[in-house]
Design a protein around this motif. Structure first.
Motif, PDB file in Angstrom:
ATOM      1  N   LEU A 168       0.852  -1.117   0.220  1.00  0.00           N
ATOM      2  CA  LEU A 168      -0.008   0.029   0.007  1.00  0.00           C
ATOM      3  C   LEU A 168       0.886   1.425  -0.006  1.00  0.00           C
ATOM      4  O   LEU A 168       1.752   1.298   0.849  1.00  0.00           O
ATOM      5  N   THR A 169       0.719   2.220  -1.073  1.00  0.00           N
ATOM      6  CA  THR A 169       1.516   3.644  -1.063  1.00  0.00           C
ATOM      7  C   THR A 169       0.391   4.429  -0.883  1.00  0.00           C
ATOM      8  O   THR A 169       0.935   5.775  -0.743  1.00  0.00           O
ATOM      9  N   LYS A 170      -0.882   4.433  -1.210  1.00  0.00           N
ATOM     10  CA  LYS A 170      -1.816   5.437  -1.442  1.00  0.00           C
ATOM     11  C   LYS A 170      -3.133   5.208  -0.594  1.00  0.00           C
ATOM     12  O   LYS A 170      -3.482   4.049  -1.461  1.00  0.00           O
ATOM     13  N   VAL A 171      -3.839   5.786  -0.095  1.00  0.00           N
ATOM     14  CA  VAL A 171      -5.418   5.391   0.098  1.00  0.00           C
ATOM     15  C   VAL A 171      -6.049   6.553   0.299  1.00  0.00           C
ATOM     16  O   VAL A 171      -5.772   7.607   1.023  1.00  0.00           O
ATOM     17  N   VAL A 172      -7.331   6.776  -0.094  1.00  0.00           N
ATOM     18  CA  VAL A 172      -8.241   7.690   0.252  1.00  0.00           C
ATOM     19  C   VAL A 172      -9.307   7.416   1.003  1.00  0.00           C
ATOM     20  O   VAL A 172      -9.965   6.644   0.765  1.00  0.00           O
ATOM     21  N   LEU A 173      -9.394   8.094   2.191  1.00  0.00           N
ATOM     22  CA  LEU A 173     -10.392   7.597   3.149  1.00  0.00           C
ATOM     23  C   LEU A 173     -11.394   8.660   3.192  1.00  0.00           C
ATOM     24  O   LEU A 173     -11.179   9.846   3.087  1.00  0.00           O
ATOM     25  N   ALA A 174     -12.724   8.230   3.506  1.00  0.00           N
ATOM     26  CA  ALA A 174     -13.832   8.763   3.124  1.00  0.00           C
ATOM     27  C   ALA A 174     -14.735   8.818   4.571  1.00  0.00           C
ATOM     28  O   ALA A 174     -14.624   7.686   5.036  1.00  0.00           O
ATOM     29  N   ARG A 175     -15.258   9.856   4.664  1.00  0.00           N
ATOM     30  CA  ARG A 175     -16.643   9.821   5.508  1.00  0.00           C
ATOM     31  C   ARG A 175     -17.842  10.825   5.119  1.00  0.00           C
ATOM     32  O   ARG A 175     -17.520  11.402   4.365  1.00  0.00           O
ATOM     33  N   SER A 176     -18.899  10.425   5.781  1.00  0.00           N
ATOM     34  CA  SER A 176     -20.103  11.181   5.149  1.00  0.00           C
ATOM     35  C   SER A 176     -20.723  11.968   6.491  1.00  0.00           C
ATOM     36  O   SER A 176     -20.488  11.692   7.411  1.00  0.00           O
ATOM     37  N   THR A 177     -21.310  13.037   6.150  1.00  0.00           N
ATOM     38  CA  THR A 177     -22.091  13.787   7.170  1.00  0.00           C
ATOM     39  C   THR A 177     -23.444  13.856   6.725  1.00  0.00           C
ATOM     40  O   THR A 177     -23.804  14.297   5.544  1.00  0.00           O
ATOM     41  N   ARG A 178     -24.275  13.397   7.495  1.00  0.00           N
ATOM     42  CA  ARG A 178     -25.665  13.470   7.460  1.00  0.00           C
ATOM     43  C   ARG A 178     -26.265  14.516   8.084  1.00  0.00           C
ATOM     44  O   ARG A 178     -26.193  14.656   9.386  1.00  0.00           O
ATOM     45  N   VAL A 179     -26.846  15.409   7.271  1.00  0.00           N
ATOM     46  CA  VAL A 179     -27.496  16.904   7.925  1.00  0.00           C
ATOM     47  C   VAL A 179     -29.022  16.928   7.737  1.00  0.00           C
ATOM     48  O   VAL A 179     -29.441  16.558   6.757  1.00  0.00           O
ATOM     49  N   VAL A 180     -29.719  17.226   8.843  1.00  0.00           N
ATOM     50  CA  VAL A 180     -31.121  17.471   8.781  1.00  0.00           C
ATOM     51  C   VAL A 180     -31.315  18.746   8.764  1.00  0.00           C
ATOM     52  O   VAL A 180     -30.996  19.561   9.661  1.00  0.00           O
ATOM     53  N   PRO A 181     -31.804  19.469   7.501  1.00  0.00           N
ATOM     54  CA  PRO A 181     -32.217  20.971   7.583  1.00  0.00           C
ATOM     55  C   PRO A 181     -33.633  21.041   7.870  1.00  0.00           C
ATOM     56  O   PRO A 181     -34.229  20.268   8.283  1.00  0.00           O
ATOM     57  N   THR A 182     -33.893  22.432   8.439  1.00  0.00           N
ATOM     58  CA  THR A 182     -35.269  22.748   8.824  1.00  0.00           C
ATOM     59  C   THR A 182     -36.339  22.772   7.557  1.00  0.00           C
ATOM     60  O   THR A 182     -37.249  22.675   7.676  1.00  0.00           O
ATOM     61  N   THR A 183     -35.691  22.652   6.546  1.00  0.00           N
ATOM     62  CA  THR A 183     -36.818  22.684   5.201  1.00  0.00           C
ATOM     63  C   THR A 183     -36.375  21.689   4.242  1.00  0.00           C
ATOM     64  O   THR A 183     -35.061  21.450   4.210  1.00  0.00           O
ATOM     65  N   ASN A 184     -37.188  21.186   3.587  1.00  0.00           N
ATOM     66  CA  ASN A 184     -36.897  20.326   2.520  1.00  0.00           C
ATOM     67  C   ASN A 184     -35.988  21.056   1.491  1.00  0.00           C
ATOM     68  O   ASN A 184     -36.608  22.218   1.156  1.00  0.00           O
ATOM     69  N   ILE A 185     -34.967  20.603   0.835  1.00  0.00           N
ATOM     70  CA  ILE A 185     -34.289  21.364  -0.253  1.00  0.00           C
ATOM     71  C   ILE A 185     -34.320  20.355  -1.424  1.00  0.00           C
ATOM     72  O   ILE A 185     -34.052  19.258  -1.700  1.00  0.00           O
ATOM     73  N   ASP A 186     -34.975  20.949  -2.696  1.00  0.00           N
ATOM     74  CA  ASP A 186     -35.111  20.288  -3.900  1.00  0.00           C
ATOM     75  C   ASP A 186     -33.510  19.852  -4.353  1.00  0.00           C
ATOM     76  O   ASP A 186     -32.902  20.927  -4.411  1.00  0.00           O
ATOM     77  N   PRO A 187     -33.548  18.500  -4.711  1.00  0.00           N
ATOM     78  CA  PRO A 187     -32.136  18.258  -5.164  1.00  0.00           C
ATOM     79  C   PRO A 187     -31.844  18.985  -6.374  1.00  0.00           C
ATOM     80  O   PRO A 187     -30.265  19.335  -6.691  1.00  0.00           O
ATOM     81  N   LEU A 188     -32.461  19.544  -7.335  1.00  0.00           N
ATOM     82  CA  LEU A 188     -32.147  20.269  -8.377  1.00  0.00           C
ATOM     83  C   LEU A 188     -31.816  21.795  -8.081  1.00  0.00           C
ATOM     84  O   LEU A 188     -31.368  22.296  -8.957  1.00  0.00           O
ATOM     85  N   THR A 189     -32.325  22.352  -7.151  1.00  0.00           N
ATOM     86  CA  THR A 189     -31.852  23.588  -6.453  1.00  0.00           C
ATOM     87  C   THR A 189     -30.418  23.522  -6.107  1.00  0.00           C
ATOM     88  O   THR A 189     -29.605  24.244  -6.552  1.00  0.00           O
ATOM     89  N   TRP A 190     -30.113  22.368  -5.443  1.00  0.00           N
ATOM     90  CA  TRP A 190     -28.394  22.197  -4.945  1.00  0.00           C
ATOM     91  C   TRP A 190     -27.744  22.102  -6.405  1.00  0.00           C
ATOM     92  O   TRP A 190     -26.736  22.669  -6.372  1.00  0.00           O
TER      93      TRP A 190
END
Length: 489
Positions: free
Chosen positions: A305-327
């Motif tokens: 092993l010479t390189k590895v990309v580690l990831a994590r996710s953040t789950r966010v709950v907003p106060t209003t629904n946000i249309d994916p197309l707006t994002w």
């Protein structure tokens, strides 16, 4: 109330384990942050009355190209509503006067819109959000053209003339299943989709509807062109998998009855919202442990092993629904020289993103790929930007990381190409917020059949996974969530 899942791709500054944060643009970007913008919308709409059409990867289908592949161009019209009417009339005539006798085929009907200026993302936003599946793709370069020589800017589609999805890893025969519906004689009949980062790893719940891979050829498609637009429909059928011409045309008529010709231009900005909660997976403590474990493995004398990309996710709950197309619209406005995409199967969250990276591009036998690695923020002044650029160009750590990516791609291409040329070998590619080390690789395939070999060997690339791929995938599977690497085609 919706839930947003945002992928954070982290890496370390030590050796070739990169440490940068990729986070959705809604949040302020610090000097060390780099954005690939991936997001899932977890309020899943139900797919009421939408046809799922045929799965082109079903067992028992023929592996030969479909019997009919054709594009028909109707007379140009002035507006989107006139284009929709024209297509409905043409489909009704085709239904009453069948003109295709082959047992399988795919036919595209297209009509140019000459006077009304509409963006593809506005057209998609104007459709009922329950009209699924749906997709959007905006290319980095406009190197595809319609029959009048106008370059294709972006594509939006709803419904699927044919889709391709299975739980098993993407195979050569799955690739053949898609290719049999495509032809160089009809270059705008295209499949849009994604392949899992690691099909053997445990599947997160939000990815279940995507299977191991998910591709779709839209039933109804809006093509935004430079200097105009087109509204199109596609009919696909194959008797060997129990989807007849009659099934296909009935399904298309049902989808067309739900398509709106009333286009509303919506603001390309995210609505004001507050964050109710935010949860990191894995936690910062667990991620730090994973980074240290990876560094220890890299340092071992006998470690591959010479390189590895580690990831994590953040789950966010907003106060209003946000249309994916707006994002997605925010990404389109924000980013230059990058690809934007949306993919949403039936009863699934929306997968949207923005990336400057191109896995490969093929035209005839000529193929190109790119090495992109090493990241810095842009400077607030021209002088500071040049200083940061010089630091990136002369950084030993970033040079190691970049060389791993570039040389791995070169070796993969050399296995299927007569000759591979790297030009430039190393330069800076600047984006609005960040800059990368960059090289372009080009070669000539020995056979078009080698395209699958290129795809399967390059995905995932060392830039998003690590090197060697197998060792990096094993470590990633043990330490965090799967990277949702995508492949749009």
């Amino acid at each position: 109330m919706g839930t947003l899942t945002i992928l954070l791709k982290h890496s370390s500054t030590y050796k070739s384990l990169t440490k940068c944060t990729n986070i959705f643009l809604l949040f302020p970007l610090s000097k060390k942050q780099h954005s690939i913008y991936t997001l899932h919308f977890h309020q899943r709409p139900l797919c009421h009355g939408c046809y799922l059409s045929m799965n082109g990867c079903r067992k028992g289908h023929s592996r030969e190209p479909v019997g009919t592949i054709e594009t028909q161009t109707l007379e140009p019209v002035a507006t989107t509503s006139m284009a929709l009417y024209s297509l409905k009339m043409a489909i009704s005539k085709m239904k009453s006067e069948p003109q295709f006798r082959s047992s399988s085929g795919i036919v595209r009907l297209q009509v140019s819109i000459e006077e009304e200026e509409v963006e593809a993302i506005d057209w998609l936003h104007s459709q009922n959000h329950l009209l699924l599946p749906r997709c959007f793709f905006s290319g980095r370069e406009h190197n595809s053209f319609d029959s009048n020589g106008r370059s294709l800017v972006s594509v939006a589609g709803v419904g699927s003339a044919v889709f391709f999805c299975q739980p098993h890893p993407f195979s050569y025969w799955d690739w053949v299943s898609i290719r049999r519906f495509l032809s160089e004689s009809c270059p705008l009949i295209r499949a849009y989709g994604a392949i899992r980062f690691d099909a053997k790893a445990k599947l997160s719940v939000e990815w279940l509807p995507f299977g191991s891979f998910y591709f779709m050829i839209p039933q109804v498609e809006f093509n935004e062109l430079e200097g105009g637009s087109m509204l199109t429909t596609t009919i696909a059928w194959d008797n060997t998998i129990s989807w007849s011409w009659e099934d296909a045309i009935n399904a298309l008529q049902d989808t067309l009855s739900k398509v709106s010709a009333s286009i509303v231009r919506f603001p390309k900005q995210a609505p004001p919202t507050l964050i109710l909660s935010s949860h990191d997976i894995p936690s910062k403590i667990d991620w730090d442990i994973a980074v240290n474990r990876a560094l220890e493995m890299i340092k071992k004398n006998n470690s591959l092993l010479t390189k590895v990309v580690l990831a994590r996710s953040t789950r966010v709950v907003p106060t209003t629904n946000i249309d994916p197309l707006t994002w997605l619209a925010c990404l389109t406005v924000e980013s230059e020289n990058a690809y934007q995409f949306l993919l949403q199967p039936p009863d699934a969250p929306a997968f949207i993103g923005n990336t400057p990276e191109q896995l490969f591009h093929r035209k005839w036998l000529h193929i190109t790929s790119e090495a992109l690695a090493g990241t810095r923020a842009r400077g607030v002044s021209m002088a500071l930007d040049r200083q940061i650029e010089l630091d990136l160009l002369t950084s030993p750590k970033d040079d190691i990381e970049f060389t791993i990516v570039r040389d791995t791609i070169r070796r993969k291409l050399e296995g299927v190409c007569e000759k591979v040329v790297i030009k430039p070998k190393k330069m800076i590619r600047k984006l609005p917020r960040i800059q990368h080390l960059f090289a372009q690789l080009a070669g000539r395939l020995r056979s078009e059949e080698d395209e699958f070999e290129v795809l399967s060997s390059l995905h995932p690339s060392p830039a998003v996974c690590g090197f060697p791929t197998e060792e990096a995938q094993l470590l990633i599977a043990k330490t965090g969530p799967e990277n949702p690497c995508k492949l749009a085609c």
